[in-house]
Design a protein around this motif. Structure first.
Motif, short mmCIF file in Angstrom:
data_model
loop_
_atom_site.label_atom_id
_atom_site.label_comp_id
_atom_site.label_asym_id
_atom_site.label_seq_id
_atom_site.Cartn_x
_atom_site.Cartn_y
_atom_site.Cartn_z
N LEU A 104 -4.54 -7.22 3.06
CA LEU A 104 -5.22 -8.24 3.91
C LEU A 104 -6.26 -7.97 4.80
N LEU A 105 -6.07 -6.81 5.22
CA LEU A 105 -7.00 -6.57 6.53
C LEU A 105 -8.33 -5.64 6.06
N LYS A 106 -9.21 -6.29 6.49
CA LYS A 106 -10.59 -5.37 6.07
C LYS A 106 -10.41 -4.32 7.04
N GLN A 107 -11.14 -2.99 6.31
CA GLN A 107 -10.97 -1.84 7.14
C GLN A 107 -11.60 -1.80 8.44
N ALA A 108 -12.66 -2.70 8.63
CA ALA A 108 -13.18 -2.40 10.02
C ALA A 108 -12.22 -3.22 11.09
N TYR A 109 -11.16 -3.83 10.69
CA TYR A 109 -10.53 -4.36 11.49
C TYR A 109 -9.38 -3.71 11.75
N VAL A 110 -9.08 -2.61 11.21
CA VAL A 110 -7.58 -1.69 11.35
C VAL A 110 -7.51 -1.27 12.78
N LYS A 151 -4.88 -1.90 18.24
CA LYS A 151 -5.11 -1.82 19.60
C LYS A 151 -4.26 -3.31 19.91
N MET A 152 -4.61 -4.23 19.33
CA MET A 152 -4.16 -5.70 19.64
C MET A 152 -2.30 -5.54 19.56
N VAL A 153 -2.05 -4.89 18.47
CA VAL A 153 -0.44 -4.78 18.28
C VAL A 153 0.14 -3.87 19.55
N HIS A 154 -0.24 -2.98 19.74
CA HIS A 154 0.16 -2.10 20.78
C HIS A 154 0.34 -2.74 22.25
N LYS A 179 -2.08 -20.53 18.74
CA LYS A 179 -3.48 -20.75 18.98
C LYS A 179 -3.73 -20.83 20.54
N ARG A 180 -2.80 -21.23 21.20
CA ARG A 180 -2.98 -21.74 22.67
C ARG A 180 -2.49 -20.58 23.48
N LYS A 181 -1.49 -19.81 22.90
CA LYS A 181 -1.00 -19.02 23.78
C LYS A 181 -1.40 -17.42 23.52
N HIS A 182 -1.74 -17.24 22.24
CA HIS A 182 -2.44 -16.01 21.74
C HIS A 182 -3.34 -15.89 20.88
N PRO A 183 -4.76 -16.59 21.45
CA PRO A 183 -5.88 -16.97 20.70
C PRO A 183 -6.44 -15.79 19.87
N ASP A 184 -6.38 -14.53 20.63
CA ASP A 184 -7.03 -13.30 19.72
C ASP A 184 -6.07 -12.95 18.58
N LEU A 185 -4.78 -12.86 18.70
CA LEU A 185 -3.69 -12.70 17.75
C LEU A 185 -3.79 -13.53 16.64
N TYR A 186 -4.04 -14.96 16.86
CA TYR A 186 -3.99 -15.96 16.23
C TYR A 186 -5.33 -15.87 15.16
N LYS A 187 -6.42 -15.50 15.89
CA LYS A 187 -7.65 -15.35 14.98
C LYS A 187 -7.47 -14.40 13.96
N ASP A 224 0.78 -1.15 0.02
CA ASP A 224 0.01 -0.11 -0.08
C ASP A 224 0.82 1.31 -0.10
N GLY A 225 2.14 1.22 -0.13
CA GLY A 225 3.17 2.33 -0.14
C GLY A 225 3.82 2.53 0.92
N VAL A 226 3.51 1.88 2.24
CA VAL A 226 4.12 2.22 3.42
C VAL A 226 4.14 0.97 4.25
N THR A 227 5.58 0.76 4.94
CA THR A 227 5.65 -0.47 5.65
C THR A 227 5.33 0.17 7.10
N ASP A 228 4.01 -0.14 7.69
CA ASP A 228 3.67 0.28 8.88
C ASP A 228 2.88 -0.45 9.75
N GLY A 229 2.98 -1.54 9.51
CA GLY A 229 2.37 -2.75 10.24
C GLY A 229 1.06 -3.09 10.16
N VAL A 230 0.46 -2.17 9.13
CA VAL A 230 -1.13 -2.46 8.92
C VAL A 230 -1.14 -2.91 7.36
N PRO A 231 -1.42 -4.27 7.38
CA PRO A 231 -1.52 -4.95 5.79
C PRO A 231 -2.79 -4.75 5.08
N GLU A 232 -2.89 -3.33 4.66
CA GLU A 232 -4.23 -2.93 4.19
C GLU A 232 -4.82 -3.90 2.98
#
Length: 261
Positions: free
Chosen positions: A187-193, A198-201, A241-249, A177-185
């Motif tokens: 791949l990631l639906k806008q509603a999940y950004v 928040k999960m990243v931080h 999936k066991r240690k970080h279920p939300d991140l895995y999802k 998307d032109g910038v390496t910022d940790g938000v894979p636009e």
């Protein structure tokens, strides 16, 4: 001929050139998959080994398309089939859930025999060889530089949550998307950004407080978190999936949007 028509002809010529550059890359005909590469993939790429026969065929095809579009060259050593296979697998694995993915921002992968320094210098006697891989910028735009040693180690040690090849290709996906910022636009639906950030931080804070098993480098910044967490996701998905279920999802939704978890 007046200036108006000259301008029109120039614009047509430019448009034709741009279309040619865009289409010429995808028009390269992929070669047939070498039969002996199947055993190499089974031996060295756990992701491939765990696929069913139909998916393995699709993986083989994706590898050959990748190799028809991306040039791989080596510095100070003779390139081998396994080198090509591991580079291609590193690129295919993160986008295997996307049928028609093309790395439009990559033309060449350069392999150094070992780690290199921040100035892209490989010196056998140097002591500052810390870099295992990077996505090029400036004069190295559309290029990726990888340590061959790091590339092979990433696939040799299964479930260790470390894979340099995958790490760098995730950076490349992030950069689409032109910038390496940790938000894979892409791949990631806008509603999940916002939930993603928040999960990243939250996870970066845990890493930097030594309260996470995600590799320390993931606490550097958002882009490095994405790449490092993705290594973990592909190298040891059961543990994540066991240690970080939300991140895995969340990563599952990014990399395999059509798959039910």
């Amino acid at each position: 001929m007046n200036k108006f028509w000259i301008s029109i002809l120039i614009l047509i010529a430019i448009a034709a050139f741009v279309i040619y550059k865009i289409t010429s890359k995808s028009s390269n005909k992929a070669k047939s998959f070498p039969s002996d590469w199947h055993q190499l993939l089974l031996k060295h790429v756990e992701f491939y080994e765990q696929l069913n026969a139909k998916a393995q065929k699709r993986f083989q095809h994706r590898i050959m398309i990748f190799l028809s579009e991306v040039y791989i060259e080596s510095v100070s050593f003779q390139l081998e089939d396994l080198d090509r296979i591991l580079v291609a697998a590193s690129g295919v694995i993160p986008v295997f859930g996307f049928k028609n993915w093309r790395y439009s921002n990559l033309s060449t992968v350069i392999l150094y025999p070992d780690h290199f320094n921040k100035n892209l210098v490989f010196d056998k006697t140097g002591e500052d060889k810390m870099v295992m891989g990077l996505v090029g910028t400036g004069r190295f735009e559309h290029q990726m530089i990888l340590s061959r040693k790091a590339l092979h180690n990433g696939f040799a040690k299964h479930n260790d949550r470390l894979n340099t090849g995958i790490h760098e290709f995730v950076h490349l996906i992030d950069k689409v998307d032109g910038v390496t910022d940790g938000v894979p636009e892409r791949l990631l639906k806008q509603a999940y950004v916002i939930p993603w950030l928040k999960m990243v931080h939250k996870n970066m804070e845990a890493i930097n407080d030594n309260k996470s098993d995600i590799r320390k480098y993931g606490g550097t910044n958002e882009a490095e978190f994405l790449a490092t967490a993705s290594e973990y996701f592909f190298e040891n998905p059961k543990r994540m999936k066991r240690k970080h279920p939300d991140l895995y999802k969340m990563l599952s939704a990014c990399f395999f949007p059509d798959k039910k978890n």
